[in-house]
Design a protein around this motif. Sequence first.
Motif, PDB file in Angstrom:
ATOM      1  N   ALA A 151     -13.516 101.604  36.277  1.00 42.61           N
ATOM      2  CA  ALA A 151     -12.035 101.782  37.059  1.00 42.61           C
ATOM      3  C   ALA A 151     -11.737 103.040  36.445  1.00 42.61           C
ATOM      4  O   ALA A 151     -10.872 103.682  37.029  1.00 42.61           O
ATOM      5  N   VAL A 161      -9.926 103.488  44.015  1.00 41.67           N
ATOM      6  CA  VAL A 161     -10.512 102.779  43.459  1.00 41.67           C
ATOM      7  C   VAL A 161     -10.671 101.351  44.027  1.00 41.67           C
ATOM      8  O   VAL A 161      -9.752 100.714  44.203  1.00 41.67           O
ATOM      9  N   ARG A 176      -5.372 101.381  43.010  1.00 39.67           N
ATOM     10  CA  ARG A 176      -6.400 100.534  42.822  1.00 39.67           C
ATOM     11  C   ARG A 176      -6.408  99.337  43.850  1.00 39.67           C
ATOM     12  O   ARG A 176      -5.257  98.727  43.930  1.00 39.67           O
TER      13      ARG A 176
END
Length: 212
Positions: A151, A161, A176
């Motif tokens: 990540a 991500v 994320r």
Amino acid sequence: MTGGAAAALDRTAEPDRGAEPDRSAALDRSAALDRAAALDRSAALDRTAAELTDSFFRKVDAGVPLRPGAAALLASVEAAGVPFALVSASPRSVVDAVAAGSPAGVGFAFTLSADDTVRTKPHPDPYRAAAERFAAATSACVAVEDSPDGAASADAAGCAVLVVPSLLPVAPGQGRTFARSLEEVDLGVLSDCLRRPDPGMRVRNQRDSRHV
């Protein structure tokens, strides 16, 4: 008397001069034993590493199962004509062995290993290299990751991500998106990952998607 005294001193000193080679020999033997012990430890470590490597490849040859939902997601991405690649921090030998197993029929555009870039994850090099091979901006790419280093690598490269945690927890971060399983992920989720929120992160589950 002076000569006698000198002679006596010479005779007294002779055994000390003779003992010096003995001490050197003892030190040489000790150093040789230390080197031999170090070689034995190194050989033992090499044997252990070889045994672990052999065990790993036997398991790979027996078939490494894909994570739940992975096959369906890859099939849908391929059917939609969206190119995708395998970007790994493992050595080339491991990547090739794994790719030849369960994912053998998956249409990866290419694979990247730790041997293909100067630095590997968590540095941005792997994902930058992948985007370059796609002739795409990293900001147009979604990295599906399950580890903190992966990540971090995708973040640093500028990719969106999607995190599907596995063995290690992955910290929240801007850009994320989290899913509990690949079974929850489809093309719509991947597209949503590119619409990064300004603050915080998004958590998506089967029921809803919310900012936290």
